[in-house]
Every structure is written in C-alpha cells, then in structure tokens.
Write a protein that holds these residues in place. Sequence first.
Motif, PDB file in Angstrom:
ATOM      1  N   LEU A   1       8.488   9.203  54.329  1.00  0.00           N
ATOM      2  CA  LEU A   1       9.873   9.053  54.748  1.00  0.00           C
ATOM      3  C   LEU A   1       9.895   8.350  56.098  1.00  0.00           C
ATOM      4  CD1 LEU A   1      12.752  10.021  53.795  1.00  0.00           C
ATOM      5  CD2 LEU A   1      12.455  11.925  55.397  1.00  0.00           C
ATOM      6  N   GLN A   2      10.809   7.393  56.272  1.00  0.00           N
ATOM      7  CA  GLN A   2      10.896   6.655  57.527  1.00  0.00           C
ATOM      8  C   GLN A   2      11.825   7.331  58.524  1.00  0.00           C
ATOM      9  OE1 GLN A   2       8.440   4.193  57.727  1.00  0.00           O
ATOM     10  NE2 GLN A   2       9.832   2.490  57.922  1.00  0.00           N
ATOM     11  N   VAL A   3      11.595   7.081  59.798  1.00  0.00           N
ATOM     12  CA  VAL A   3      12.499   7.563  60.840  1.00  0.00           C
ATOM     13  C   VAL A   3      13.933   7.125  60.539  1.00  0.00           C
ATOM     14  CG1 VAL A   3      13.055   7.460  63.304  1.00  0.00           C
ATOM     15  CG2 VAL A   3      10.659   7.483  62.569  1.00  0.00           C
ATOM     16  N   GLU A   4      14.089   5.883  60.075  1.00  0.00           N
ATOM     17  CA  GLU A   4      15.413   5.274  59.912  1.00  0.00           C
ATOM     18  C   GLU A   4      16.070   5.543  58.559  1.00  0.00           C
ATOM     19  OE1 GLU A   4      12.231   1.997  59.549  1.00  0.00           O
ATOM     20  OE2 GLU A   4      12.547   3.841  60.666  1.00  0.00           O
ATOM     21  N   HIS A   5      15.572   6.528  57.804  1.00  0.00           N
ATOM     22  CA  HIS A   5      16.137   6.770  56.476  1.00  0.00           C
ATOM     23  C   HIS A   5      17.627   7.114  56.478  1.00  0.00           C
ATOM     24  CE1 HIS A   5      15.338  10.998  57.587  1.00  0.00           C
ATOM     25  NE2 HIS A   5      16.279  11.292  56.716  1.00  0.00           N
ATOM     26  N   PRO A   6      18.210   7.666  57.576  1.00  0.00           N
ATOM     27  CA  PRO A   6      19.635   8.016  57.517  1.00  0.00           C
ATOM     28  C   PRO A   6      20.588   6.849  57.251  1.00  0.00           C
ATOM     29  CG  PRO A   6      18.596   9.236  59.281  1.00  0.00           C
ATOM     30  CD  PRO A   6      17.592   8.229  58.796  1.00  0.00           C
ATOM     31  N   VAL A   7      20.239   5.637  57.694  1.00  0.00           N
ATOM     32  CA  VAL A   7      21.177   4.542  57.436  1.00  0.00           C
ATOM     33  C   VAL A   7      21.282   4.261  55.942  1.00  0.00           C
ATOM     34  CG1 VAL A   7      20.983   3.459  59.719  1.00  0.00           C
ATOM     35  CG2 VAL A   7      19.428   2.748  57.899  1.00  0.00           C
ATOM     36  N   THR A   8      20.187   4.415  55.234  1.00  0.00           N
ATOM     37  CA  THR A   8      20.214   4.259  53.774  1.00  0.00           C
ATOM     38  C   THR A   8      21.010   5.397  53.148  1.00  0.00           C
ATOM     39  OG1 THR A   8      18.089   3.101  53.746  1.00  0.00           O
ATOM     40  CG2 THR A   8      18.777   4.173  51.694  1.00  0.00           C
ATOM     41  N   GLU A   9      20.841   6.604  53.663  1.00  0.00           N
ATOM     42  CA  GLU A   9      21.589   7.746  53.132  1.00  0.00           C
ATOM     43  C   GLU A   9      23.092   7.526  53.241  1.00  0.00           C
ATOM     44  OE1 GLU A   9      18.702  11.570  53.615  1.00  0.00           O
ATOM     45  OE2 GLU A   9      19.861  11.040  55.393  1.00  0.00           O
ATOM     46  N   LEU A  10      23.536   7.007  54.380  1.00  0.00           N
ATOM     47  CA  LEU A  10      24.969   6.823  54.580  1.00  0.00           C
ATOM     48  C   LEU A  10      25.535   5.694  53.736  1.00  0.00           C
ATOM     49  CD1 LEU A  10      25.244   7.389  58.439  1.00  0.00           C
ATOM     50  CD2 LEU A  10      25.827   8.961  56.601  1.00  0.00           C
ATOM     51  N   VAL A  11      24.761   4.639  53.550  1.00  0.00           N
ATOM     52  CA  VAL A  11      25.252   3.493  52.778  1.00  0.00           C
ATOM     53  C   VAL A  11      25.217   3.764  51.273  1.00  0.00           C
ATOM     54  CG1 VAL A  11      24.721   1.084  52.171  1.00  0.00           C
ATOM     55  CG2 VAL A  11      24.747   1.784  54.569  1.00  0.00           C
ATOM     56  N   TYR A  12      24.244   4.569  50.838  1.00  0.00           N
ATOM     57  CA  TYR A  12      24.109   4.836  49.397  1.00  0.00           C
ATOM     58  C   TYR A  12      24.594   6.228  48.977  1.00  0.00           C
ATOM     59  CZ  TYR A  12      21.812   0.474  48.353  1.00  0.00           C
ATOM     60  OH  TYR A  12      21.559  -0.869  48.168  1.00  0.00           O
ATOM     61  N   GLY A  13      24.967   7.069  49.939  1.00  0.00           N
ATOM     62  CA  GLY A  13      25.508   8.368  49.595  1.00  0.00           C
ATOM     63  C   GLY A  13      24.512   9.314  48.957  1.00  0.00           C
ATOM     64  N   VAL A  14      23.249   9.249  49.396  1.00  0.00           N
ATOM     65  CA  VAL A  14      22.218  10.130  48.857  1.00  0.00           C
ATOM     66  C   VAL A  14      21.551  10.887  50.005  1.00  0.00           C
ATOM     67  CG1 VAL A  14      21.755   8.595  46.904  1.00  0.00           C
ATOM     68  CG2 VAL A  14      20.368   8.393  48.980  1.00  0.00           C
ATOM     69  N   ASP A  15      20.921  12.001  49.669  1.00  0.00           N
ATOM     70  CA  ASP A  15      20.097  12.752  50.605  1.00  0.00           C
ATOM     71  C   ASP A  15      18.651  12.480  50.200  1.00  0.00           C
ATOM     72  OD1 ASP A  15      18.458  14.725  51.789  1.00  0.00           O
ATOM     73  OD2 ASP A  15      20.098  16.173  51.875  1.00  0.00           O
ATOM     74  N   LEU A  16      17.964  11.643  50.960  1.00  0.00           N
ATOM     75  CA  LEU A  16      16.616  11.229  50.568  1.00  0.00           C
ATOM     76  C   LEU A  16      15.618  12.379  50.607  1.00  0.00           C
ATOM     77  CD1 LEU A  16      16.386   7.673  52.171  1.00  0.00           C
ATOM     78  CD2 LEU A  16      16.303   8.232  49.735  1.00  0.00           C
ATOM     79  N   VAL A  17      15.818  13.348  51.471  1.00  0.00           N
ATOM     80  CA  VAL A  17      14.921  14.507  51.476  1.00  0.00           C
ATOM     81  C   VAL A  17      15.103  15.303  50.187  1.00  0.00           C
ATOM     82  CG1 VAL A  17      14.358  16.677  52.631  1.00  0.00           C
ATOM     83  CG2 VAL A  17      14.775  14.619  53.991  1.00  0.00           C
ATOM     84  N   GLU A  18      16.335  15.482  49.760  1.00  0.00           N
ATOM     85  CA  GLU A  18      16.566  16.164  48.481  1.00  0.00           C
ATOM     86  C   GLU A  18      15.914  15.398  47.335  1.00  0.00           C
ATOM     87  OE1 GLU A  18      20.127  17.753  45.492  1.00  0.00           O
ATOM     88  OE2 GLU A  18      20.661  16.849  47.423  1.00  0.00           O
ATOM     89  N   GLU A  19      16.043  14.069  47.357  1.00  0.00           N
ATOM     90  CA  GLU A  19      15.428  13.266  46.287  1.00  0.00           C
ATOM     91  C   GLU A  19      13.909  13.399  46.329  1.00  0.00           C
ATOM     92  OE1 GLU A  19      17.379  12.282  44.080  1.00  0.00           O
ATOM     93  OE2 GLU A  19      19.229  12.452  45.233  1.00  0.00           O
ATOM     94  N   GLN A  20      13.331  13.465  47.529  1.00  0.00           N
ATOM     95  CA  GLN A  20      11.886  13.692  47.645  1.00  0.00           C
ATOM     96  C   GLN A  20      11.485  15.007  46.992  1.00  0.00           C
ATOM     97  OE1 GLN A  20      11.335  13.125  52.095  1.00  0.00           O
ATOM     98  NE2 GLN A  20       9.546  12.040  51.293  1.00  0.00           N
ATOM     99  N   LEU A  21      12.237  16.038  47.277  1.00  0.00           N
ATOM    100  CA  LEU A  21      11.931  17.355  46.722  1.00  0.00           C
ATOM    101  C   LEU A  21      12.068  17.360  45.204  1.00  0.00           C
ATOM    102  CD1 LEU A  21      13.761  19.522  49.411  1.00  0.00           C
ATOM    103  CD2 LEU A  21      11.293  19.288  49.132  1.00  0.00           C
TER     104      LEU A  21
END
Length: 445
Positions: free
Chosen positions: A294-314
């Motif tokens: 997971l990248q430091v900057e993952h939140p910008v992708t989360e906000l633009v795509y409406g996903v929680d990348l940590v949840e998707e990782q899990l």
Amino acid sequence: MIESLLVANRGEIARRIIRTANRLGIRAIAVHSEADAGLPFVTEADEAVCVGPANPAQSYRNVEAILAAAKATGAQAIHPGYGFLSENADFARTVERSGLIWVGPGADAITAMGDKINARNLMAAAGVPVAPGTTEPAADPDAAVAAAAGIGYPVMVKAAAGGGGMGMGVAADEAALRTEYDRVRAFAERMFGDGSVLIERYFPRVRHVEVQILGLADGRVVALGERECSVQRRNQKLVEESPSPAVSPELRARFLAAAVRAGEAVGYRNAGTVECLLDPATQEFFFLEMNTRLQVEHPVTELVYGVDLVEEQLRVAAGLAPTFDPDALAPRGHAIELRINAEDPKRFLPGPGAITTWREPGGEGVRVDSGYVAGNNVTPFYDSLLAKLIVNGRDRAEAVERARAAVAAFEVAGPKCNLPFFAELLENEEFLSGDYDTGIVGRMR
C-alpha cells in the motif's frame, strides 16, 4: 472475513488501518516500540504489545518479536502497512509458514519486483515500456562508463535494491559517473546489503506518474486510475493528486493497460503501485518500479474512486470478491494529498520535538490521516511524516481552494513543520497551471 488483525507498523498508517478494522468489526492489534507507547494508534487498537526499544531494528523490523506478539494475541492476519517489513519477501513467507494470513502480495512477486534490474527485464518482456538502461548490474565503474556510452548522457545511477527515492544519483559525464557509481554502490551496500548498480537514461524534465493496481482473489488485475507525484524533494514525494493534470484520456488508457500487464506478469495479488516516468514533451512513459505494498498516497485514489483500499486488501487476503464492480470503475472529481512532515519548510531537514499545539482542519472535502495529537513527542527515530492532509472537490480548482483553506487552518507547534511550504506551493503559478515536473520544488527554492 478476517476476524483479528495485527498491524506491523506505527503512526499514521497503523492508525489508518486500525480505523478500517474497527469499522469492519475486526479485532485490531497494535505493536509498538517503547518510544511510541503514547501515540494514538496504540490506544485506538483493541490490544497493543510493546515489541522493543525505539531502534526500528529492535522493534518494527524485529520479525521474531512481531510473530511472538501475533501468537500471544491470537492474531489471524498481519498487515505490514508501508515501509519497515512491508516489502520483505522473507517476512511474508515467514508469516504464511506460521499459519497466518499475509495482507499483501505474494512473496514471489515481492522478490521479483524488489530488484530493479530484474523488474525492468520482466516488464520489458511483458511489453511494458522501460527506459534505455542496463539489463544486468554494472560490475564496476568501467562497465558503468561503457553502458553510459550506449545510453547517452546524462544518466541515472541507481541501487538495484533501492526504493523510496534512496540510492540514486545523476551523472552528466564520465568523471561524474565514476564518482556517483562509487557513492551509490557504497550507500546500497550499507543500506540494502546489496551493492548492485544499474544505469538508466536520465530525463532532465520528467513527470512522475503512477497507477494503483489491485490483484483480486479471482486472479484478475484491475487498475484504479493514476496519481501525479511530481512535487518532490530529494526524489521523495511531497504532494500527490489524482487524476494527473498531464494525462489525456488516450494516454490514461495506455498507462492503465501497461500497469495491468505489469501486474499480470508477476501474478500480482493485493494492492500495489506501478510507478512510471512521463516525458511531457513526447508523451512517452517508462516503467520505473513497482511498489509491492500500500502506498502512502493511497487516499487520493480512495476519494476519486470511492473505495477503501485497506478493506479491499483485507478482502483479497481473505479470498473474497471486491466491494466494487471491476468492470464499472469510474473516477469522480479531483483529490490532492499534502504530506505534513516534521521538517523545516525551506531545506526540508527533520526537526523533531514535543507537539504543543495540534489542530486539524475539517469541513467538506477535507480528510486528515494523522499519526499524532497534542502532547505527543515526535522522535528522531522514524520518518518525519506527521499527517496526510487530503482534499477532494468536483474539479482540480475546487480541490486547490479547499487545500488552501485547510493548510491555513492546520495548526502545528513544537516540532518544525512544512505547512508554510504548502501555502507557498498552492499559490505557485507553475503548480496551479498543472504543467509542472519533478524540478518544481528546486525552482521554488
């Protein structure tokens, strides 16, 4: 779904992972050093275990202590966050051999992408564009000079085992190349235990653009758009935004397709990032490296795509389908992330200290992922990142306006802080135009 999760990290990213775990009803377990006992991530976890003194080698990189903590607390899975052990293939294998779930890509993918020369060769074979460079380590300065003669000066001298902007140098002629070769090799041996050096073409004006990928449990690899990461100091990122103002729809399609091929080439699972260099003059892009975490900057992708990348990782780690439709991914709006660091805003040198004031901004389109609160002590033992200020809006202009207001409202006192730099950047005409490159910070100084 996973029922209990040990977070093998600290600060901002540990707190952020714990937040998702709490929302999903997963028991969150923190490990911490003696120096970090009072940080928010420790108190917000359901359970916390001290794994050693401040020195990361004795705590956050202490595999034996972390696995002992997992066993003692009955953890089912381990999330490594970023940094520390997150891209350590041996650790990933050890976690799985211990009967635990590893929340990250497979050890083989980490190994394949961990060596930059091997990664370049794999990507070239998969049809991903790579910059002109060596296909094997330059054995000595003479070999480096011979390689540069074929590539053309200036060249980038890079540690094959490096990452995060470390272990790099630029040479404009043979004399400089010999000097940089010896410097980079010595640094790589000291920092990474591997002195292998590669030589690549250096692009004086270039943009740093990366693609977020997610390898799903069913074997598919999907791309969740690109991030612009060209605001950097010492080859390390300060600002990220999505989508990139430099990328047209046609170029975006090429970027995303190449990133998916890159992931497929190594059977990638879980979250990862394909980093590229973009020549703005020719619109050519070249593979730089793949970050197998997971990248430091993952939140910008989360906000633009409406996903929680940590949840998707899990979910991937648990063998579950994603929460979104991979065939209907669509970005919306614009997001910008600013890395709030404990460093002076001019020379960017670290300045730790006790936090006497900490007031986070809020409001519509403003998110703060922080690792500290007032009263905490920022120590010199770890990265200087205090928090990530992320804003989003309907378009880039609105995101910039919200960033300005948020920076003005963010109050930090005690340690040094780079907030004044961001206030300056958000008024900079080059940045505002969107037509900037990795040299923008140097030109501001």
